[in-house]
Design a protein around this motif. Sequence first.
Motif, short mmCIF file in Angstrom:
data_model
loop_
_atom_site.label_atom_id
_atom_site.label_comp_id
_atom_site.label_asym_id
_atom_site.label_seq_id
_atom_site.Cartn_x
_atom_site.Cartn_y
_atom_site.Cartn_z
N ILE A 149 1.32 -8.07 0.63
CA ILE A 149 0.58 -8.06 -0.62
C ILE A 149 -0.64 -7.15 -0.52
O ILE A 149 -0.94 -6.37 -1.44
CB ILE A 149 0.17 -9.50 -1.01
CG1 ILE A 149 1.42 -10.35 -1.30
CG2 ILE A 149 -0.78 -9.50 -2.20
CD1 ILE A 149 1.13 -11.82 -1.47
N LEU A 150 -1.35 -7.22 0.60
CA LEU A 150 -2.54 -6.38 0.78
C LEU A 150 -2.17 -4.90 0.83
O LEU A 150 -2.94 -4.05 0.38
CB LEU A 150 -3.28 -6.79 2.06
CG LEU A 150 -4.02 -8.13 2.01
CD1 LEU A 150 -4.54 -8.51 3.38
CD2 LEU A 150 -5.17 -8.07 1.01
N TYR B 47 -5.82 -18.53 2.75
CA TYR B 47 -4.46 -19.06 2.59
C TYR B 47 -3.82 -19.42 3.94
O TYR B 47 -3.27 -20.53 4.10
CB TYR B 47 -3.61 -18.08 1.81
CG TYR B 47 -2.16 -18.48 1.71
CD1 TYR B 47 -1.79 -19.65 1.04
CD2 TYR B 47 -1.16 -17.70 2.28
CE1 TYR B 47 -0.46 -20.03 0.95
CE2 TYR B 47 0.17 -18.07 2.19
CZ TYR B 47 0.52 -19.23 1.52
OH TYR B 47 1.83 -19.60 1.45
N ILE C 101 -6.25 -14.09 0.60
CA ILE C 101 -4.85 -14.07 1.02
C ILE C 101 -4.73 -13.92 2.53
O ILE C 101 -3.86 -14.53 3.15
CB ILE C 101 -4.10 -12.91 0.32
CG1 ILE C 101 -4.21 -13.05 -1.20
CG2 ILE C 101 -2.65 -12.85 0.74
CD1 ILE C 101 -3.61 -11.88 -1.96
N SER D 18 -9.04 -10.09 -1.99
CA SER D 18 -7.69 -10.47 -1.58
C SER D 18 -7.60 -10.62 -0.07
O SER D 18 -6.91 -11.51 0.44
CB SER D 18 -6.69 -9.42 -2.07
OG SER D 18 -6.72 -9.31 -3.48
N ALA E 42 1.05 -12.01 3.37
CA ALA E 42 -0.29 -11.56 3.00
C ALA E 42 -0.48 -10.08 3.31
O ALA E 42 -1.04 -9.33 2.50
CB ALA E 42 -1.34 -12.39 3.72
N ILE F 289 -1.80 -3.92 -2.82
CA ILE F 289 -3.12 -3.85 -3.46
C ILE F 289 -3.87 -2.60 -3.01
O ILE F 289 -4.53 -1.92 -3.82
CB ILE F 289 -3.93 -5.13 -3.17
CG1 ILE F 289 -3.27 -6.34 -3.84
CG2 ILE F 289 -5.37 -4.98 -3.63
CD1 ILE F 289 -3.92 -7.66 -3.49
N LEU G 292 -11.35 -6.04 -5.63
CA LEU G 292 -10.15 -6.88 -5.62
C LEU G 292 -9.49 -6.88 -4.26
O LEU G 292 -9.02 -7.92 -3.78
CB LEU G 292 -9.18 -6.38 -6.69
CG LEU G 292 -7.82 -7.09 -6.75
CD1 LEU G 292 -8.00 -8.56 -7.10
CD2 LEU G 292 -6.90 -6.40 -7.76
N MET G 293 -9.47 -5.73 -3.59
CA MET G 293 -8.85 -5.64 -2.27
C MET G 293 -9.63 -6.46 -1.24
O MET G 293 -9.05 -7.18 -0.41
CB MET G 293 -8.78 -4.18 -1.82
CG MET G 293 -7.98 -3.96 -0.54
SD MET G 293 -7.84 -2.23 -0.05
CE MET G 293 -9.49 -1.94 0.56
#
Length: 997
Positions: free
Chosen positions: A245-246, A287, A283, A279, A242, A249, A275-276
């Motif tokens: 991915i962040l 998650y 995420i 997320s 995560a 992003i 979106l960030m």
Amino acid sequence: MTAAILAGLAILFAMFAGFWTDLLWYQSVDYTRVFTTQLFTRIGLFAVFAVLMAVAVGFNIWLAHRMRPPLSGMSPEQQNLDRYRMSIAPYKKWVLIAVSVLVGLVAGGSAAGQWRTWLTWVNGTSFGVTDAQFGRDVSFFAFDLPFYRFLLGIGFALVVVSLIAAAVTHYLYGGIKASSPGNRITGGATGHLSVLLGLFVSLKAVAYWFDRYGLALKSSDFRNADGWTGLRYVDANAYLPAKTILTIIAIICAVLFFATLWRRMWQLPVIGLGLMVLSAILIGGVYPALVQQFQVRPNQQAVETPYIEKHLAATKEAYGIDNAEKESFGRQEAAAVTDENRQELRNSVSEAASIRLVDPNVISPAFQQLQQIRGYYQFASTLDVDRYPSADGQGDQDTVIGVREINIERLPDRNWINDHFRYTHGFGVVAAKGDEILGNGTPSFTEKELPPVGDLGEYEPRIYFGEATNHWSIVGGPQPELDYIRGDSGTDEEAADEAADGDAAEGDAAEGEEPAESEEPAEEAPASSSEEQDYSYTGEGGVGLNNYFRRAAYALTMGEPQILYSGAIGEGSKILYKRTPQERVEAVAPWLSLDGDPYPAVVDGRVLWIVDAYTTSNGYPYSSRTVLDQATETALTDAQRQVLAQQNQINYMRNSVKATVDAYSGEVVLYEWEEDEPVLQTWKKAFPGTVTPKDEISDELLAHLRYPQDLFNVQRDLLQRYHVDSASLFFAGGERWVVPQMPGESAGTVVPSYYLSIRMPDQDQRSFSLTTTFNPRDRETLAAYMAVEADARSDDYGRMRILTLPNNTTTPGPQQVQSRWNAEPDIAQQINLLTRGDSQVDYGNLLTIPLGEDDLLYVEPLYVRGAGANYPRMQMVLASYGDELAFEPTLGEALDVLFGVTESGDEVESTPPPDPDDPDAGQDEGDTDGSESPAELAADLSDAIEEAEQAFAEGDWAGFGEAQDRIKELSRQLDEALRPEGSDEDSGDSGDTPSDE
């Protein structure tokens, strides 16, 4: 004008005085480089980051002002702002400078406090160990990561302050309009603010990336544990991807913000920012929670096992407990004394341990009363244990030692001269054998009197620097110091022995010795028999007061104007301050954490304070975190015995430095102890030349170095959980131990660790060790016994051995043993007798001693503070082995009773219980007739108690012992007389008959 100039110079001098006196002090101890390195590092960090912040904020304010629209509009909002613009207009440049300088000063001050972070990053040394997840050297987490986080913090502060300053400027000059019609933000303001937001999001991307490494240092609750450091399953399989991915992003979002320089539109960057955030919630939060709920919890032990194993291995390595040796000890059945083993057990005691009867935590008042000599001297409330060669040449003797320090609070006449010029130093050390008590219950001194005489030989006895010497003094000048008063003396051992036999002890008239029975301090003698001896300090310590500028500086820093004009200061005068060992070591080595118990030793003709020092870190991946002051706290911890920590929360610790402070000159020497320790090597690079190589430690000093107590306490605190090697046992938690509570103390006060010369199983001879015990959690039985080799001369120094007892036995722990002693009727009765009147009983150290290959012996001295005597005398010894108990006046007698045989092989016969059918049973010479009624027996018992009390008050210890024997016999007879007919409880073998003796 003249007055203003003089006032300004005075203020500048006052500001300069503190800096100058600090420099003079560091020059006096020859550690000027420590001062200058800290100073220049702080100045450099302050300057760099203050300028960086000031320039960044000033530039953004200037840029926002430059991008202002040519016309501000005619709206009411802008008309109101016109007044502010007009009022600022004449001072725009000064406002810009003032704001920039202010934020620069704040940022510089914050950065200057990070000098340790900078120095460890610049000088970082590899650990040679990689972490289990990322394959990075531990130095990255210990030295690099903290500095990168510091830079990130500065970067965020810079961007946020610049963003706020730019937005306010744009608003003030019309670039941003809150309520005006039309476009509410100009293109210039849009581009400017979007770049700053892009920088902020870029920094967030970097922070997400470093957060990945931070997972290796994350602590979390783990099945009600104190904390578990390192990645878990959910971290490695959810949080770690995560964060990656962040990071991606956040980079995309930052690019969208930068793109507004060309597009001048907010839609895409705002979408990217949303979106960030989304997320980060999904995420980074939802998650991992799903993984924890549906993958981890149904099979937690199995999935967490690899991570627990990493955690166990890292924790043991970080605290130096990875080489602790565990071995089974004890029997399946309870220990017992039999006819076959009693002689072997009795003879093995002297080989098993040097049993210390002089408890350093109790006996200080006796040192104070017998060897204080003058009321203005004092000893530490807790004395120290060391080793010195025995007088018979049979190796080292465990020794309890204290230093006679000055205490100006107790001076007979308090004034400025007495406080700071006349009474400047203590005098001599006092030492006593640890395993020997004289017949009157006082210590057997091996070093005593004033001037000192004894087994320690010739040494410089003057104590100018010590644990309790926390005031400043001026020495070496025209004002003479009081050295000591000739004719002072304490009490001697021969007089004490004679007093124990009830004789009037005669002192040596030539030496001015007093009878031990009186044991009054020497200051009670007539003044005419004493002669004051003056002295003038000749040591290298202190700062010279050879000019008025120095005197003025110290008058300001000490808050004492008389320093400036006193006639007691002149040629050769020096001022002594920062006089405690911890203060001095902390000042010259601000990167070390210090043990809470500096201890004195007579080395090469000097009294040295030895201070154990630690290098620590909070950046060892996967290692459990420890709160240092909590882990080192015991029943003996007080304000003066607390560890001095540079960082209180740590997960790595090494005793890498042994420091000494000369009690006469104040000289500080830092000796390298763990030569390859990476944190020490890092600080050696930062402060070159401050640490002395290990091979320069003299043999005589080495003989007094020992394993440090605070490090041992931290290690035993961890071993309560980390003694297991299996991840499943650690997860279950059923095998956890606890350090026993101090008997008779409130909850939470654990027993201290004890220095003791013992022989562990398979050892050929006794060795100086640091020992402790463990109980199973929620039980008072004994789970394990631990000892570490504490003699620095030994090849096995630091060898840690844990003797684990079988789980299915009920070997009593310290609290249970103490309870058994207190519950035994005869023992309880005698203790109650000892507490009659104004007397007070003090229990000494309860020592646990391995006996043979599978047995444990408990020994505890018992002290009595009699009426009229405000210091303890050891009067009885409690001993326990298996089910056997003993309570006798001496250790030898207690062991004889405990095992039923003397060391020479003679049997110890206890008087058998009387035969109910024998009318003469229990009759003994000098005792009451066996046919006496219970009332007569009770009357005789009362008379015996009165005789014992009278003997105790008179110091007739022989008569006191006889009265105790009589009380025991009468109590037994009274118990027999009151027992219901036909009862055979505690009657022994009814077929036995008393002996004719």
